[in-house]
Design a protein around this motif. Structure first.
Motif, PDB file in Angstrom:
ATOM      1  N   THR A 142       0.830  -1.213   0.000  1.00 32.16           N
ATOM      2  CA  THR A 142       0.000   0.000   0.000  1.00 32.16           C
ATOM      3  C   THR A 142       0.860   1.257   0.000  1.00 32.16           C
ATOM      4  N   ARG A 165     -11.181   0.961   0.821  1.00 30.02           N
ATOM      5  CA  ARG A 165     -11.021  -0.393   1.352  1.00 30.02           C
ATOM      6  C   ARG A 165     -12.361  -0.850   1.913  1.00 30.02           C
ATOM      7  N   GLU A 169     -13.513  -5.348   8.751  1.00 26.10           N
ATOM      8  CA  GLU A 169     -12.530  -6.036   9.590  1.00 26.10           C
ATOM      9  C   GLU A 169     -13.051  -6.274  11.005  1.00 26.10           C
ATOM     10  N   TYR A 188     -11.470   2.282  10.075  1.00 20.33           N
ATOM     11  CA  TYR A 188     -11.086   1.267   9.089  1.00 20.33           C
ATOM     12  C   TYR A 188     -10.176   1.850   8.009  1.00 20.33           C
ATOM     13  N   ASP A 235      -7.357  -1.110  -1.054  1.00 21.79           N
ATOM     14  CA  ASP A 235      -6.530  -1.778  -0.049  1.00 21.79           C
ATOM     15  C   ASP A 235      -7.339  -2.889   0.629  1.00 21.79           C
ATOM     16  N   GLU A 236      -6.640  -3.874   1.208  1.00 16.02           N
ATOM     17  CA  GLU A 236      -7.283  -4.992   1.911  1.00 16.02           C
ATOM     18  C   GLU A 236      -8.321  -5.695   1.031  1.00 16.02           C
ATOM     19  N   ASN A 239     -10.698  -8.826   1.573  1.00 19.20           N
ATOM     20  CA  ASN A 239     -11.967  -8.752   2.303  1.00 19.20           C
ATOM     21  C   ASN A 239     -13.139  -8.315   1.426  1.00 19.20           C
ATOM     22  N   GLY A 262      -3.643  -6.717  -1.360  1.00 21.27           N
ATOM     23  CA  GLY A 262      -4.283  -7.634  -0.419  1.00 21.27           C
ATOM     24  C   GLY A 262      -3.374  -8.761   0.021  1.00 21.27           C
ATOM     25  N   GLN A 266      -4.977 -13.162   5.337  1.00 19.18           N
ATOM     26  CA  GLN A 266      -5.603 -12.339   6.386  1.00 19.18           C
ATOM     27  C   GLN A 266      -7.059 -11.989   6.048  1.00 19.18           C
ATOM     28  N   LYS A 267      -7.799 -12.968   5.590  1.00 18.72           N
ATOM     29  CA  LYS A 267      -9.204 -12.724   5.240  1.00 18.72           C
ATOM     30  C   LYS A 267     -10.060 -12.599   6.498  1.00 18.72           C
TER      31      LYS A 267
END
Length: 353
Positions: A142, A165, A169, A188, A235-236, A239, A262, A266-267
């Motif tokens: 990122t 994102r 989370e 977040y 980002d991320e 998810n 991603g 780390q889902k």
């Protein structure tokens, strides 16, 4: 193998930078290559088996050249110089990485790729309209994308930056959290704000945000929009759901560049839900204009302990896969003799009795 003695002259102004505080860098190199290095006012005497002594000298030469370019040598530089020399014999590659300046932070610190994996990732972003950066935490996915977005914005290659994102989370539902919608989603998005503040500076960020030139928003805000002439970072992405990923990618308009980052390990999705990132890797792998760049534990640039943690989890994941594979095959072959007959309580039986 015969023992060899090599000499290397380190100029006084670079000695402290290369050898490290209390000779910690020197000690690391000695331990790695099983050599003795004696320092006599900057003249280093390297004693050890020929191959090991040559590699130790190559690492020190790489660090010297880095130091001569003004780089403050840290533990990551030393570890990576050793890694390149041991595994790939590419000690000089460290110098080429140092030449690729992406941006400068608000405090004037240069932002550059620090590993070959990061360099390949940055080059993929330059060459493609959409780039997926996939890898563990600490690999700079990122941060590097953000630096390139800010650089493109400053050079007026794009008219705005959009950072997004998915806000799911930790299993928390936004509707159950206190406050208005913005205050709910801001925690977040905090990692994106942090990177923006560090590279662009809070004042410049706020000025551009007020004009609508920089937008930090949850992925749901992208629905129904067409994003022209923008640098967009998702980002991320592990998810996202497949539907969300498709929605996002089909928002992209003319003159835009997209980076999707991603980490599939780390889902935070509900059990059994497929990741949109995983789906995209499968569906889009042969689409022209889209690149997939994979970073590994070798590209972790945080504290060395983070790299060791990532390695430990990768080994555990690999062990679980092997166990699962072994169990599946043992179940498949259980109760079958060499002639393929199934065994029941009273003996062996074939098809029909």
């Amino acid at each position: 193998m015969a023992e060899r003695e090599l000499l290397l002259d380190i100029p006084l102004e670079h000695e402290m930078n290369i050898l490290g505080q209390m000779d910690q860098n020197l000690n690391k190199i000695q331990k790695q290559f099983q050599v003795s290095i004696i320092d006599r006012d900057g003249l280093l005497k390297i004693i050890g088996e020929e191959d090991a002594a040559n590699k130790a000298k190559e690492v020190l030469l790489s660090l010297l050249k880095l130091s001569q370019k003004g780089t403050a040598i840290n533990e990551q530089n030393v570890n990576y110089a050793i890694s390149l020399t041991v595994k790939e014999g590419k000690g000089d590659a460290l110098l080429h990485l140092d030449e690729d300046l992406l941006a400068r932070t608000a405090l004037g610190k240069p932002v550059k790729p620090k590993t070959l994996g990061q360099k390949a990732y940055v080059d993929a972003i330059r060459k493609n309209m959409i780039t997926f950066g996939i890898g563990p935490a600490g690999t700079g996915k990122t941060y590097l994308a953000m630096a390139m977005a800010i650089s493109a914005f400053r050079e007026e290659e794009v008219s705005r930056i959009i950072l997004t994102r998915p806000a799911i989370e930790a299993g928390e539902k936004l509707g159950f959290l206190p406050g208005d919608l913005q205050s709910k989603v801001d925690p977040y998005l905090r990692p994106l704000y942090d990177a923006l503040y560090q590279i662009m500076g809070p004042e410049q960020y706020l000025a551009n945000a007020e004009k609508g030139l920089i937008e930090v928003a949850p992925l749901a805000y992208m629905r129904g929009r067409t994003l022209d002439n923008a640098y967009i970072i998702l980002d991320e992405a592990q998810n996202t759901t497949p539907a969300q990923m498709k929605m996002f990618l089909t928002r992209i308009g003319f003159g835009s560049k997209v980076v999707v980052t991603g980490d599939l390990t780390q889902k935070d999705l509900e059990e059994g839900k497929k990741s949109g990132l995983e789906d995209a890797i499968h569906v889009l792998k042969n689409v022209e204009g889209i690149a997939f760049s994979t970073l590994t534990s070798e590209d972790v640039v945080r504290h060395p302990l983070v790299q060791r943690i990532v390695n430990a989890y990768e080994k555990d994941e690999e062990r679980k896969k092997k166990d699962k594979y072994a169990n599946r095959h043992s179940v498949g072959s259980e109760g079958t003799n060499k002639s393929g007959l199934r065994k029941n309580h009273s003996g062996y039986r074939g098809g029909k009795s």
